[in-house]
Design a protein around this motif. Structure first.
Motif, short mmCIF file in Angstrom:
data_model
loop_
_atom_site.label_atom_id
_atom_site.label_comp_id
_atom_site.label_asym_id
_atom_site.label_seq_id
_atom_site.Cartn_x
_atom_site.Cartn_y
_atom_site.Cartn_z
N CYS A 52 -2.87 11.39 4.21
CA CYS A 52 -3.76 11.24 5.36
C CYS A 52 -4.92 10.32 4.98
O CYS A 52 -5.36 10.30 3.85
N PHE A 53 -5.41 9.60 5.97
CA PHE A 53 -6.53 8.70 5.77
C PHE A 53 -7.61 9.03 6.78
O PHE A 53 -7.32 9.38 7.91
N ASP A 54 -8.85 8.92 6.35
CA ASP A 54 -9.92 9.12 7.30
C ASP A 54 -10.71 7.83 7.40
O ASP A 54 -10.72 7.01 6.49
N GLN A 55 -11.31 7.63 8.55
CA GLN A 55 -12.11 6.43 8.76
C GLN A 55 -13.25 6.80 9.70
O GLN A 55 -13.06 7.55 10.67
N MET A 56 -14.42 6.30 9.38
CA MET A 56 -15.58 6.55 10.21
C MET A 56 -16.07 5.22 10.75
O MET A 56 -16.10 4.22 10.03
N SER A 57 -16.41 5.19 12.01
CA SER A 57 -16.90 3.97 12.63
C SER A 57 -18.12 4.31 13.46
O SER A 57 -18.12 5.31 14.19
N GLY A 74 -10.34 4.82 4.75
CA GLY A 74 -9.08 4.39 4.19
C GLY A 74 -8.23 3.68 5.21
O GLY A 74 -8.39 3.85 6.41
N SER A 75 -7.30 2.89 4.71
CA SER A 75 -6.40 2.16 5.58
C SER A 75 -5.05 2.01 4.90
O SER A 75 -4.97 1.89 3.68
N LEU A 76 -3.99 2.02 5.68
CA LEU A 76 -2.64 1.84 5.18
C LEU A 76 -2.05 0.61 5.83
O LEU A 76 -1.99 0.52 7.06
N VAL A 78 1.03 -2.35 6.50
CA VAL A 78 2.45 -2.30 6.85
C VAL A 78 3.34 -2.18 5.61
O VAL A 78 4.34 -1.48 5.63
N ASP A 79 2.95 -2.83 4.51
CA ASP A 79 3.78 -2.79 3.29
C ASP A 79 3.56 -1.51 2.47
O ASP A 79 4.13 -1.36 1.40
N GLY A 80 2.73 -0.58 2.96
CA GLY A 80 2.51 0.68 2.26
C GLY A 80 1.32 0.68 1.32
O GLY A 80 1.03 1.68 0.67
N THR A 81 0.61 -0.43 1.22
CA THR A 81 -0.56 -0.52 0.36
C THR A 81 -1.71 0.29 0.97
O THR A 81 -2.00 0.20 2.15
N VAL A 82 -2.38 1.08 0.13
CA VAL A 82 -3.51 1.89 0.57
C VAL A 82 -4.79 1.25 0.05
O VAL A 82 -4.87 0.85 -1.10
N ALA A 83 -5.80 1.15 0.92
CA ALA A 83 -7.06 0.53 0.53
C ALA A 83 -8.23 1.28 1.15
O ALA A 83 -8.09 1.93 2.18
N HIS A 84 -9.39 1.16 0.49
CA HIS A 84 -10.64 1.69 1.03
C HIS A 84 -11.41 0.49 1.58
O HIS A 84 -11.57 -0.52 0.90
N ILE A 85 -11.90 0.61 2.82
CA ILE A 85 -12.57 -0.51 3.48
C ILE A 85 -14.00 -0.12 3.83
O ILE A 85 -14.24 0.96 4.38
N GLU A 86 -14.93 -1.02 3.51
CA GLU A 86 -16.32 -0.90 3.93
C GLU A 86 -16.65 -2.18 4.67
O GLU A 86 -16.48 -3.27 4.13
#
Length: 128
Positions: A52-57, A74-76, A78-86
């Motif tokens: 699971c990923f959470d994101q706050m906006s 967090g973000s997922l 299409v290729d399955g890569t998981v990243a943290h975005i700020e």
């Protein structure tokens, strides 16, 4: 996937698999040795890992109606890569900042600058 197969009539255990239920299903089924019943009751367990990923906006507007946004989470892809975005888009100060970090700590994007610099981000959206 694991499965346990019982006689449909008396409930005696017929087969207990550890990882491959196809061995039992593919084999020609014999009558229950205890009661001679031909029915089968199967209990099959399927497990799948879920992430699971959470994101706050947040979005704010000043008295003039100029909006600014901040996104963190967090973000997922299409290729399955998981990243943290700020990401911060400050339309009042006309600045843009974005940092994308993979789960292994690799920073794949780290930009900061004037909002009008299109090389920092994609096409600009119109003000809300």
């Amino acid at each position: 996937m694991t499965g346990t197969f019982y006689c449909g009539k008396c409930g005696d255990l017929l087969f207990d698999s550890e990882g491959d239920t196809r061995r039992f299903v593919a084999a020609e089924h014999q009558p229950c040795p205890s009661c001679g019943g031909s029915g089968i009751r199967a209990e099959v367990t399927v497990e799948k890992k879920v992430t699971c990923f959470d994101q706050m906006s947040m979005k704010a507007k000043d008295a003039r109606g100029t909006s600014s946004t901040m996104k963190v989470g967090g973000s997922l892809s299409v290729d399955g890569t998981v990243a943290h975005i700020e990401q911060v888009v400050d339309k009042r100060a006309r600045t843009y900042k974005k940092k994308v970090t993979l789960t292994d700590g690799t920073v794949v994007k780290d930009v900061e600058g004037p909002l009008d610099d299109q090389s920092l981000h994609g096409p600009q959206k119109k003000d809300d």
